[in-house]
Scaffold this active site. Structure first.
Site, short mmCIF file in Angstrom:
data_model
loop_
_atom_site.label_atom_id
_atom_site.label_comp_id
_atom_site.label_asym_id
_atom_site.label_seq_id
_atom_site.Cartn_x
_atom_site.Cartn_y
_atom_site.Cartn_z
N LYS A 137 13.19 71.10 46.74
CA LYS A 137 13.65 71.94 45.71
C LYS A 137 13.05 71.16 44.38
O LYS A 137 13.01 69.80 44.40
CB LYS A 137 14.88 72.15 45.43
CG LYS A 137 15.34 73.40 44.51
CD LYS A 137 16.94 73.63 44.74
CE LYS A 137 17.49 74.72 43.65
NZ LYS A 137 18.79 74.87 44.00
N SER B 18 20.32 79.35 44.28
CA SER B 18 19.07 79.24 43.46
C SER B 18 17.83 78.35 44.42
O SER B 18 16.58 78.35 43.90
CB SER B 18 19.34 78.27 42.30
OG SER B 18 19.77 76.93 42.77
N SER C 103 24.02 77.93 46.57
CA SER C 103 22.58 77.92 46.29
C SER C 103 21.82 77.29 47.52
O SER C 103 20.48 77.53 47.48
CB SER C 103 22.13 77.17 45.19
OG SER C 103 22.62 77.76 44.05
#
Length: 491
Positions: free
Chosen positions: A80, A155, A179
């Site tokens: 990420k 996210s 997330s």
């Protein structure tokens, strides 16, 4: 056989046996990304072919020299874009960080590299991890491989989309309020948030420091166990990391869950939950029962307080953490300012997106004089009450089983117009971050639109082995985790 249909452990096994070389695996990933990236925008930054192949060749040399590497050595993966990687752009999907390339690696990135991981690139996300759809990214929204007109969740939406699309065999995301688990649910893959403090946060760009935790997204629970075995453990550079027994999760996956006590909180199956999601999660409970678990309904009345407490605490911490982004020290800097205050104001006004600004303003408000006691202090009291409620539940049950989200993935644009609705979609995931508990999302079915549904297994603190064991047992009985977009199945 397409390599992209294998689990991470299956590919790692083939590499160790010499059936596939790390270079061939890397080439397969690069070819897959070339076709999928223009469609789903899962990556923000991709390493060039030379850099990826050099990593793969380095792993080949280590294997040829007889070095004992991990079961995932040579397996391509993604991180990420809020996880620092030395010399590789790390933007948090925000304009304000510009082309920032950290001078150091996150501890997690170091450990994966040392274990033979091959980094493909940095994955798309909601800006500064603030969002539930991966639409707030400065680099454009990531898209769900099951339906490109739907969100992949957030996210860590880019991470889940990349794994679901076969662009990488596993990814690491961050989880502040769901997330990792929610996008895993939306994209039909497996994702786990471990106990707070078991994975070092050194090198993770903070959203809410007391809630953030990194964890894996992969096809199976076994893959997640293998990743966690590599990254869990004490880190002297992170004062919140725990000096607790970690590792050996993969070897503990026996599939035997006879006598395991699983609670179904009735408060998580009521109003607001779509019927198809409810039915799929209850069917998952039935599979666990058939494997020998004792499943019964229980109560968790604290649920109605979790969303407001979470957004007050998370926004308060965000308002403090994001004050470092001012156009002076690193990242993007606005032009046309008159003085230092003007530089701060213009850079932050132009550099942050609407959702980040919204949460900074909310956090600044609840921390301000006259409102601290009314909001932030009460939220901390609720957080403590949530922890006590889960502790009480785990006195009777080994695990809890709930939905991950009230619905399957919404269409692009549906959530951005109603932020409150987006916040409420986190109701089943945020309690675990407030209580610091481990949780896993596993695919358990599909709705009438063909979109994946996830079930959430929740364990007590340091209960990763129980969570992964139950998920593995479920996946021995089902094939939902083997399904892939466009009708392709993992072999």
């Amino acid at each position: 056989m397409e390599l992209c249909t294998l689990t991470a452990l299956e590919l790692g096994g083939m590499i160790r046996r010499g059936e596939v070389s790390p270079r061939e695996a890397a080439r397969a990933a690069l070819d897959r990304m070339a076709g999928e990236q223009p469609r789903n925008n899962a990556f923000i930054t991709t390493l060039d072919e030379k850099a990826v192949l050099e990593q793969a060749e380095a792993v080949e040399r280590r294997l040829a020299a007889g070095e004992a590497l991990s079961p995932l050595a040579g397996v391509p993966m993604g991180l990420k874009d809020n996880i620092c990687t030395r010399g590789v752009k790390t933007s948090c999907a925000s304009r304000i960080l510009g082309e920032f390339a950290p001078p150091y690696d996150a501890t997690l990135a170091e450990r994966l590299r040392d274990a033979g991981g091959v980094l493909l690139g940095k994955l798309n996300m909601d800006e500064f991890a603030m969002g539930s759809t991966s639409e707030t990214s400065w680099y454009g929204p990531a898209r769900n491989p099951w339906d490109l007109e739907r969100v992949p969740g957030g996210s860590s939406g880019g991470a889940a989309a990349a794994v679901a699309a076969g662009e990488c065999w596993y990814a690491v995301g961050s989880d502040t309020g769901g997330s990792i688990r929610q996008p895993a649910s939306y994209c039909g893959v497996t994702g786990m948030k471990p106990t707070y403090g078991t994975v070092s946060r050194y090198g993770l760009i903070a959203y809410a420091s007391s809630l953030d935790q990194m964890g894996p997204i992969a096809r199976s629970a076994a893959d997640c166990a293998a990743v966690l075995d590599l990254v869990m453990g004490r880190d002297r550079r992170d004062g919140t990391s725990l000096d607790a027994p970690c590792g050996r999760l993969l070897e503990g996956l026996t599939g035997d869950i006879r006598g395991l006590r699983v609670g179904l909180p009735a408060d998580c199956f009521g109003e607001g939950l779509e019927g198809e999601v409810r039915d799929a999660v209850l069917a998952a409970a039935g599979v666990l029962r058939e494997r020998g678990a004792v499943v019964e309904e229980c109560a968790l009345p604290i649920m109605k307080y979790v969303v407001p407490a979470y957004y007050i605490i998370a926004s308060a911490e965000a308002s403090s953490n994001l004050s470092r982004f001012d156009g002076v020290k690193y990242g993007w800097r606005a032009e046309g300012y008159e003085d230092l205050t003007g530089l701060y104001n213009k850079t932050r006004t132009e550099g942050f997106g609407p959702e980040v600004k919204r949460r900074i303003l909310l956090g600044t408000f609840v921390l301000s004089a006259g409102y601290y006691d009314a909001y932030y202090k009460k939220a901390l009291q609720v957080k403590a009450a949530i922890k006590r409620a889960y502790d009480t539940a785990f006195e009777r049950y080994d695990l809890l089983l709930t939905p991950v989200a009230p619905s399957t993935a919404p269409r692009l644009g549906e959530s951005l117009g109603d932020p409150l609705k987006m916040y409420l979609s986190d109701i089943y995931t945020v309690p675990l971050n407030l209580a610091g508990l481990p949780g896993l999302s596993m695919p358990c079915g599909f709705d009438s639109k063909g979109m994946p549904i996830g079930a959430q297994l929740i364990g007590p603190a340091l209960g990763e082995a129980k969570v992964l064991g139950a998920a593995h047992a479920f996946q021995l009985e089902t094939d939902y985790h083997k399904k892939a977009p466009a009708g392709k199945e993992a072999e």
